[in-house]
Design a protein around this motif. Structure first.
Motif, PDB file in Angstrom:
ATOM      1  N   VAL A  83      10.677 -12.097  16.547  1.00 39.85           N
ATOM      2  CA  VAL A  83      11.115 -13.208  17.395  1.00 39.85           C
ATOM      3  C   VAL A  83      10.255 -13.308  18.653  1.00 39.85           C
ATOM      4  CG1 VAL A  83      12.957 -13.800  19.036  1.00 39.85           C
ATOM      5  CG2 VAL A  83      13.482 -13.517  16.626  1.00 39.85           C
ATOM      6  N   GLY A  84       9.862 -12.165  19.194  1.00 37.22           N
ATOM      7  CA  GLY A  84       9.025 -12.186  20.389  1.00 37.22           C
ATOM      8  C   GLY A  84       7.728 -12.935  20.173  1.00 37.22           C
ATOM      9  N   PHE A  85       7.260 -12.946  18.929  1.00 33.70           N
ATOM     10  CA  PHE A  85       6.014 -13.636  18.618  1.00 33.70           C
ATOM     11  C   PHE A  85       6.203 -15.138  18.425  1.00 33.70           C
ATOM     12  CE2 PHE A  85       4.961  -9.299  17.771  1.00 33.70           C
ATOM     13  CZ  PHE A  85       3.610  -9.207  18.063  1.00 33.70           C
ATOM     14  N   VAL A  86       7.430 -15.572  18.216  1.00 34.58           N
ATOM     15  CA  VAL A  86       7.683 -17.002  18.036  1.00 34.58           C
ATOM     16  C   VAL A  86       7.348 -17.762  19.315  1.00 34.58           C
ATOM     17  CG1 VAL A  86       9.473 -18.733  17.623  1.00 34.58           C
ATOM     18  CG2 VAL A  86       9.445 -16.622  16.269  1.00 34.58           C
ATOM     19  N   ALA A  87       7.680 -17.167  20.457  1.00 33.29           N
ATOM     20  CA  ALA A  87       7.441 -17.832  21.737  1.00 33.29           C
ATOM     21  C   ALA A  87       6.004 -17.684  22.213  1.00 33.29           C
ATOM     22  CB  ALA A  87       8.389 -17.266  22.794  1.00 33.29           C
ATOM     23  N   ARG A  88       5.240 -16.778  21.613  1.00 31.41           N
ATOM     24  CA  ARG A  88       3.885 -16.528  22.091  1.00 31.41           C
ATOM     25  C   ARG A  88       2.979 -17.751  21.995  1.00 31.41           C
ATOM     26  NH1 ARG A  88       2.255 -10.311  21.881  1.00 31.41           N
ATOM     27  NH2 ARG A  88       0.245 -11.205  22.492  1.00 31.41           N
ATOM     28  N   LEU A  93       0.099 -22.024  24.619  1.00 25.22           N
ATOM     29  CA  LEU A  93      -0.223 -23.440  24.772  1.00 25.22           C
ATOM     30  C   LEU A  93      -0.029 -23.890  26.221  1.00 25.22           C
ATOM     31  CD1 LEU A  93      -0.989 -25.842  22.846  1.00 25.22           C
ATOM     32  CD2 LEU A  93       1.433 -26.451  22.884  1.00 25.22           C
ATOM     33  N   VAL A  94       1.136 -23.572  26.787  1.00 19.80           N
ATOM     34  CA  VAL A  94       1.458 -24.017  28.147  1.00 19.80           C
ATOM     35  C   VAL A  94       0.620 -23.274  29.188  1.00 19.80           C
ATOM     36  CG1 VAL A  94       3.276 -24.125  29.897  1.00 19.80           C
ATOM     37  CG2 VAL A  94       3.805 -24.674  27.506  1.00 19.80           C
ATOM     38  N   LEU A  95       0.596 -21.955  29.094  1.00 14.12           N
ATOM     39  CA  LEU A  95      -0.103 -21.160  30.100  1.00 14.12           C
ATOM     40  C   LEU A  95      -1.618 -21.213  29.928  1.00 14.12           C
ATOM     41  CD1 LEU A  95       2.301 -18.071  30.229  1.00 14.12           C
ATOM     42  CD2 LEU A  95       2.243 -20.063  31.728  1.00 14.12           C
ATOM     43  N   GLY A  96      -2.075 -21.474  28.709  1.00 18.81           N
ATOM     44  CA  GLY A  96      -3.513 -21.647  28.502  1.00 18.81           C
ATOM     45  C   GLY A  96      -4.030 -22.866  29.237  1.00 18.81           C
ATOM     46  N   ALA A  97      -3.277 -23.964  29.176  1.00 17.63           N
ATOM     47  CA  ALA A  97      -3.670 -25.173  29.895  1.00 17.63           C
ATOM     48  C   ALA A  97      -3.665 -24.922  31.405  1.00 17.63           C
ATOM     49  CB  ALA A  97      -2.719 -26.319  29.546  1.00 17.63           C
ATOM     50  N   ASN A 254      -1.455 -31.935  30.651  1.00 15.23           N
ATOM     51  CA  ASN A 254      -0.626 -31.866  29.447  1.00 15.23           C
ATOM     52  C   ASN A 254      -1.164 -30.777  28.522  1.00 15.23           C
ATOM     53  OD1 ASN A 254       0.444 -32.381  26.789  1.00 15.23           O
ATOM     54  ND2 ASN A 254       1.037 -34.425  27.492  1.00 15.23           N
ATOM     55  N   PRO A 255      -0.345 -29.762  28.186  1.00 14.65           N
ATOM     56  CA  PRO A 255      -0.849 -28.665  27.352  1.00 14.65           C
ATOM     57  C   PRO A 255      -1.281 -29.117  25.964  1.00 14.65           C
ATOM     58  CG  PRO A 255       1.525 -28.490  27.655  1.00 14.65           C
ATOM     59  CD  PRO A 255       1.045 -29.539  28.603  1.00 14.65           C
ATOM     60  N   PHE A 256      -0.632 -30.162  25.428  1.00 19.01           N
ATOM     61  CA  PHE A 256      -1.004 -30.651  24.092  1.00 19.01           C
ATOM     62  C   PHE A 256      -2.352 -31.365  24.141  1.00 19.01           C
ATOM     63  CE2 PHE A 256       3.638 -30.349  23.982  1.00 19.01           C
ATOM     64  CZ  PHE A 256       3.815 -29.572  22.851  1.00 19.01           C
ATOM     65  N   VAL A 257      -2.598 -32.081  25.233  1.00 14.60           N
ATOM     66  CA  VAL A 257      -3.896 -32.740  25.396  1.00 14.60           C
ATOM     67  C   VAL A 257      -4.985 -31.688  25.613  1.00 14.60           C
ATOM     68  CG1 VAL A 257      -5.234 -34.337  26.818  1.00 14.60           C
ATOM     69  CG2 VAL A 257      -2.826 -34.831  26.314  1.00 14.60           C
ATOM     70  N   GLU A 393     -14.747 -24.333  30.299  1.00 20.41           N
ATOM     71  CA  GLU A 393     -13.841 -25.307  30.911  1.00 20.41           C
ATOM     72  C   GLU A 393     -12.554 -25.520  30.127  1.00 20.41           C
ATOM     73  OE1 GLU A 393     -17.277 -27.891  29.156  1.00 20.41           O
ATOM     74  OE2 GLU A 393     -17.026 -25.904  30.066  1.00 20.41           O
ATOM     75  N   PHE A 394     -12.545 -25.189  28.829  1.00 18.06           N
ATOM     76  CA  PHE A 394     -11.287 -25.287  28.059  1.00 18.06           C
ATOM     77  C   PHE A 394     -11.071 -24.014  27.240  1.00 18.06           C
ATOM     78  CE2 PHE A 394     -14.602 -27.803  25.841  1.00 18.06           C
ATOM     79  CZ  PHE A 394     -14.779 -27.017  24.701  1.00 18.06           C
ATOM     80  N   ARG A 395     -11.642 -22.909  27.706  1.00 16.49           N
ATOM     81  CA  ARG A 395     -11.576 -21.645  26.957  1.00 16.49           C
ATOM     82  C   ARG A 395     -10.149 -21.140  26.796  1.00 16.49           C
ATOM     83  NH1 ARG A 395     -15.813 -18.174  29.114  1.00 16.49           N
ATOM     84  NH2 ARG A 395     -17.049 -19.166  27.480  1.00 16.49           N
ATOM     85  N   SER A 396      -9.384 -21.143  27.862  1.00 13.32           N
ATOM     86  CA  SER A 396      -8.032 -20.598  27.777  1.00 13.32           C
ATOM     87  C   SER A 396      -7.158 -21.406  26.822  1.00 13.32           C
ATOM     88  CB  SER A 396      -7.388 -20.555  29.168  1.00 13.32           C
ATOM     89  OG  SER A 396      -8.040 -19.620  29.996  1.00 13.32           O
ATOM     90  N   ALA A 397      -7.260 -22.729  26.895  1.00 11.78           N
ATOM     91  CA  ALA A 397      -6.457 -23.575  26.004  1.00 11.78           C
ATOM     92  C   ALA A 397      -6.778 -23.276  24.544  1.00 11.78           C
ATOM     93  CB  ALA A 397      -6.710 -25.049  26.312  1.00 11.78           C
ATOM     94  N   GLY A 398      -8.057 -23.079  24.248  1.00  5.37           N
ATOM     95  CA  GLY A 398      -8.446 -22.808  22.871  1.00  5.37           C
ATOM     96  C   GLY A 398      -8.136 -21.387  22.438  1.00  5.37           C
ATOM     97  N   LEU A 399      -8.490 -20.420  23.267  1.00  2.00           N
ATOM     98  CA  LEU A 399      -8.321 -19.016  22.892  1.00  2.00           C
ATOM     99  C   LEU A 399      -6.843 -18.634  22.844  1.00  2.00           C
ATOM    100  CD1 LEU A 399     -10.548 -16.125  24.231  1.00  2.00           C
ATOM    101  CD2 LEU A 399      -8.134 -15.772  23.759  1.00  2.00           C
ATOM    102  N   PHE A 400      -6.086 -19.030  23.864  1.00  2.00           N
ATOM    103  CA  PHE A 400      -4.674 -18.664  23.901  1.00  2.00           C
ATOM    104  C   PHE A 400      -3.929 -19.243  22.700  1.00  2.00           C
ATOM    105  CE2 PHE A 400      -3.928 -17.965  28.748  1.00  2.00           C
ATOM    106  CZ  PHE A 400      -5.127 -17.276  28.850  1.00  2.00           C
TER     107      PHE A 400
END
Length: 473
Positions: A83-88, A93-97, A254-257, A393-400
């Motif tokens: 379950v802990g991995f479900v929220a990861r 997504l959110v924190l990467g953005a 927007n984290p999805f964007v 410039e978008f490394r965290s969004a992609g890697l996370f």
């Protein structure tokens, strides 16, 4: 002071030089300070996750899932592990953005607080016998909070340390983000074992198990203090300068964007980022989480001996990830990850055959080799390869997002699936061995399809990038 090389050819998409062709050259002092502060935070994450893995089958099942005994209780306890991995991925997504917008440092501060507070509160939870079904519900909620914060912690640590690492020793310094994982697991085991030994089985099962969880509060305070003194990543600072000059687009709120932008830049790299951690994660969790319960429940190894196996495993993880990080600075991270895949696939069957002997010395050696090859080598290599799949410039969004979605879909459920397969096959371990083989082959596919954003200038300065074809587009 951070050094940079002059930009290369003009970028058709911007008014100046191509930011991707600028080679940021952090100093040794930046590398060391970042590795220590960020690695300590990774240690806290793996202390918390490792601690839960240790107690999942031994303590959590009887205390929080009353009436669910034997295999059912074990499945329930590993279910909360998964379950802990479900929220990861949601956290990723959110924190990467936010990491691409605010910077690496503030997000790492937030993630360590979320993980530490949730772990401490688990140590305060009353059992099922006291509050009934509310106990497992609250446990699941805290595991979700842990997972959300963890969605940025290890991926953020990899990003921060990699971007702050000296080019000549990028493999070694980057690997220290994962060495923190081994240190955290080792510390969790030491405190868990010491508490259980001093208090005895009855006292420890009654209330003593809470001590290691409550100790997380101390570690979290230390981690926050260390990270407050941490400077921002030199590569992110370079991106900020490029943004102010109009050479790089602003990060998306927007984290999805933000995710869509990272994915669209190179879908094959995002998929590679999803696949590459599969082998190391599945191997690590099956050996350290499922393996302990298998040794105790199926092989019949005494609990104190099984914990000694865990202690040896954590030492191997701590030492050999740094060793393979140094090796990658000599032969290249790509070659090191090939060593990991081949070694794990070849060794997994002998590993389980040796487990079934019940011989403690043989089990320790077999588990150590399994983790050195299947986890440590892959862990060290992927800390260099993964950041190279995405522009800064978008490394965290992609890697996370790629790494943490993999954790939710593949790594997190691995101990649960392995347990279910072993139960269904009457205790035979070959299904668990098959999971490791499949996961390592997924890693191989990821390496083969990836096309990292590495310039010729950067490759020339960075030995750990040997074997990667430069890409200037």
């Amino acid at each position: 002071m951070t050094e940079t090389m002059p930009p290369g050819t003009a970028n058709p998409g911007g008014p100046g030089g191509d930011p991707a062709s600028v080679v940021v050259k952090p100093t040794r002092r930046q590398s060391v300070r970042s590795a220590i502060a960020v690695g300590f935070g990774s240690a806290i994450e793996w202390y918390d996750y490792g601690l839960y893995a240790f107690v999942a089958g031994l303590i959590i099942a009887p205390l929080f899932f009353s009436g669910a005994t034997g295999a059912v209780g074990l499945l329930a306890s590993f279910g909360t592990f998964a379950v802990g991995f479900v929220a990861r991925p949601i956290g990723g997504l959110v924190l990467g953005a936010l990491s691409d917008r605010w910077g690496r440092r503030p997000v790492l501060m937030l993630s360590i607080l979320m993980i530490g507070i949730a772990t401490t509160l688990i140590g305060c939870l009353p059992p099922y016998a006291s509050i009934g079904v509310a106990a497992p519900i609250m446990l699941v909620i805290l595991r979700l909070i842990q997972g959300f914060g963890a969605g940025a912690e290890l991926a953020g640590a990899i990003t921060m340390v990699n971007e702050s690492a000296q080019l000549k020793r990028k493999g070694f310094f980057s690997s220290l983000a994962m060495a923190g994982a081994g240190a955290g697991g080792l510390l969790a085991l030491i405190i868990f074992t010491t508490s259980s030994t001093v208090l005895g089985p009855e006292e420890f099962s009654s209330w003593g198990w809470r001590i290691p969880f409550l100790f997380s509060a101390v570690l979290t305070i230390i981690g926050v203090v260390m990270r407050r003194k941490l400077h921002e990543s030199p590569e992110f600072e370079a991106v900020e300068r490029e943004r102010k000059a109009g050479l790089v687009r602003e990060a998306r709120r927007n984290p999805f964007v933000a995710f869509a932008r990272a994915f669209k830049a190179s879908p094959r790299n995002w998929i590679a980022g999803f696949l590459i951690p599969s082998g190391l994660n599945v191997t690590g969790y099956i050996v350290t989480a499922f393996g302990i319960s298998y040794l105790v429940g199926t092989v019949g190894l005494p609990q104190n001996q099984a914990l000694f196996v865990s202690l040896s495993c954590s030492l191997v993880m701590l030492i050999f990830v740094a060793v393979f990080g140094a090796v990658s600075d000599r032969i290249g991270s790509k070659r090191v990850i090939y060593i990991s895949v081949i070694g794990a696939v070849v060794w997994v069957v002998p590993y389980y055959l040796i487990l079934n002997t019940g011989n403690l010395a043989f089990i320790i050696v077999a588990s150590g080799v399994m983790l050195a090859l299947g986890w440590a080598a892959g862990s060290a290599a992927h800390t260099v390869l993964m950041p190279a799949f995405f522009k800064a410039e978008f490394r965290s969004a992609g890697l996370f997002s790629s790494r943490e979605l993999q954790g939710a879909l593949i790594a997190g459920p691995a101990p649960l699936i392995a347990t279910a397969i072993v139960v269904a096959t009457g205790g035979a371990p070959w299904g668990a061995a098959g999971l490791i083989i499949v996961a390592q082959l997924l890693t191989l596919v990821g390496v083969l399809i990836a096309k990292p954003w590495v310039s010729a200038a950067e490759k020339a300065e960075t030995p750990a990038l040997a074997g990667i074809t430069p890409r200037e587009d």
